[in-house]
Design a protein around this motif. Sequence first.
Motif, mmCIF file in Angstrom:
data_model
loop_
_atom_site.group_PDB
_atom_site.id
_atom_site.type_symbol
_atom_site.label_atom_id
_atom_site.label_comp_id
_atom_site.label_asym_id
_atom_site.label_seq_id
_atom_site.Cartn_x
_atom_site.Cartn_y
_atom_site.Cartn_z
ATOM 1 N N GLN A 125 0.855 -1.335 0.090
ATOM 2 C CA GLN A 125 -0.302 0.121 0.053
ATOM 3 C C GLN A 125 0.985 1.723 -0.005
ATOM 4 O O GLN A 125 0.010 1.997 -0.491
ATOM 5 C CB GLN A 125 -1.073 0.071 1.063
ATOM 6 N N SER A 126 1.689 1.062 0.402
ATOM 7 C CA SER A 126 2.703 2.519 0.631
ATOM 8 C C SER A 126 3.668 2.735 -0.458
ATOM 9 O O SER A 126 3.906 3.379 -0.819
ATOM 10 C CB SER A 126 4.574 1.808 2.153
ATOM 11 N N MET A 127 3.430 1.644 -1.899
ATOM 12 C CA MET A 127 4.189 1.722 -2.649
ATOM 13 C C MET A 127 3.457 1.985 -3.397
ATOM 14 O O MET A 127 3.455 2.247 -5.342
ATOM 15 C CB MET A 127 4.584 0.096 -3.407
ATOM 16 N N ILE A 128 1.941 2.331 -3.910
ATOM 17 C CA ILE A 128 1.581 3.110 -3.667
ATOM 18 C C ILE A 128 1.508 4.818 -4.105
ATOM 19 O O ILE A 128 1.349 5.422 -3.301
ATOM 20 C CB ILE A 128 -0.315 2.524 -4.111
ATOM 21 N N PRO A 129 1.377 5.398 -4.985
ATOM 22 C CA PRO A 129 1.669 7.032 -4.973
ATOM 23 C C PRO A 129 0.442 7.802 -5.104
ATOM 24 O O PRO A 129 -0.840 7.482 -5.655
ATOM 25 C CB PRO A 129 2.154 6.849 -7.123
ATOM 26 N N THR A 130 0.534 8.439 -4.266
ATOM 27 C CA THR A 130 -0.557 9.632 -3.566
ATOM 28 C C THR A 130 -0.747 10.183 -5.094
ATOM 29 O O THR A 130 0.220 10.161 -5.901
ATOM 30 C CB THR A 130 -0.289 10.410 -2.631
ATOM 31 N N PRO A 131 -1.910 10.931 -5.408
ATOM 32 C CA PRO A 131 -2.707 10.931 -5.826
ATOM 33 C C PRO A 131 -1.577 13.435 -6.649
ATOM 34 O O PRO A 131 -0.966 13.099 -7.923
ATOM 35 C CB PRO A 131 -3.966 12.022 -5.872
#
Length: 568
Positions: free
Chosen positions: A489-495
């Motif tokens: 989940q922490s690897m997914i970039p924020t918008p």
Amino acid sequence: MTDAQIEVEDDIGLTDLSLPPGTPRATRKAPPQPIQTSAKLSVNVASTLNSPSSPTLSSSPLPLEQTRRRASRSKTLPRLPRPAHRTRLSLDGLFMSPERVAKLRRWTLSLATVNFDLEVGPKITSIYPPLRLTHAESQNIAFSSFPDSSHFDEGSRTHSFRIRLRSPTAGEVWDSDIPRPTTVDGFLYGFSCFTRTKDASSKRGYQQTSTVILTHLAYPSLFYTLISKLGPSIMNHGGPMLEAACQNISSWPDPIPGTNVELGFLGTVVHAEIPRAIETQQAMSAVLPAQMGESDIQMLVSVCPKEPPILDQFDTVISHLWSIWECIVLSEPMLVFGPSPAATSLAVWWLRDLLRPIPLSGDFRPFFTIHDADHTALVNPRPPHAGLLLGVTNPYFERACKHWPHVLSLGREPPPREKGEKNAILIGPAPGWRTTHKRYTSRDHAIMKQLEHARNGSELDKLRASEALRQHLTSRTTALLVPLQRYLQSMIPTPSESRSNLTHPGRLKPFSDTAFFASLKAHGSPLPFKSNAKQREFYERWLRTPAFGLWLAQQEEVVQGVLNGMMK
């Protein structure tokens, strides 16, 4: 193990099977010939059936059957006269229209019969619908469909095998109009019913035959059920039962992933649940009892059959099952030795299921023989391949694989001998678990107590304990992935990060071992590790397995697809 001990195996006319390739064979006079897989097969039993599931297939193409809302038990069996004597197994005279063959091959590629030839050993005598096989594939199927030795005088036994499809060798000639097997993973799955009957006309006094379902689908629970019904039925009634079986299968709906289907087969309706993907860990969904008849069967097609209970095979290794599970998920190679192909094939399928939803990164062979074309590639003095599960019965493998780190020998300890009674002759390693592995996690004592109680209990106790064990160990596989999914989940970039990265918008961050272990230290794992040091050491090993690379690639593909959709 001495040569004298090996020679005490029951003679089923297969003494050649327990010898490595190249060993002189006194009974063989000529090399095996390539299988002839022509469309015309000979049948000794003519069929004049008028059953809707068994029309006269020898004279005209089968009409396409209309779609039915529910499978009907009464329409899955032919009307058979009671035979005055046992029908000799044969497939001659069968004919199906191309449309019917295409429908049949959604589920099964072909059905084959294998007989024992005194000069060449096991040999495919017929295969329908015709399938273009290389000489190596034909030999693999023939030898894999027979046990190395038989411990019963008469009767039938079922087992399964998995062989690799191979390219033809130079000079092989075959009919180009006959199709090659089409598979998903490059392997052919065989489900065999080996039958041994007394036969006064045979030089050895008995007849040995295997009926084999060849398929591209890794659905052991389904095909074990089918071959267990089909094999004895064909031996007793011949062609009409094969006609009915082909008719039944070609009438089934498509094997669509993630669906529940009703499959009528030889007087039984199977309620089959198909997984969404081959790596999906299946759990029984609710099929209302009112929807099922007394003879109906409900199953998860991708798991090992529930009967016989797997606990019988693990009787001597109950306390080691958690060590065995760790070796499976850590992609450790394992030799699975058993007293019969039936034992090894069930155990290997059961162990393979424990890996889900982690992708399969190694090879697995439910029943492997010295005649397999992959023999020298898989069994040699070098370290065994990561993730390899090899089911064997020949004591030759105990010597050839003595350098393997993990050997699981199936079965129960022999009962203590009475005073004056001779020692039982043991073929292969004694039942137990030989390993170099040091366990990281704690056992579940409640499950272990249930298993210990059930091992000497009723058949129902064993079935319940076996299912409880499966659910427990598969839940541990799921728990293993929790820390990795949390870190993912922490690897997914924020918008905002996606908008600022103009070069690669919406791309998943790279996996960092340092960041993962920081997350693991902060949040821990649901698995009951013996210590924090053991926890870290376990995950350090798992990140080095080929299974982790496949799992991460799958997760990245899924997440990347979602991110790409959001950027449109």
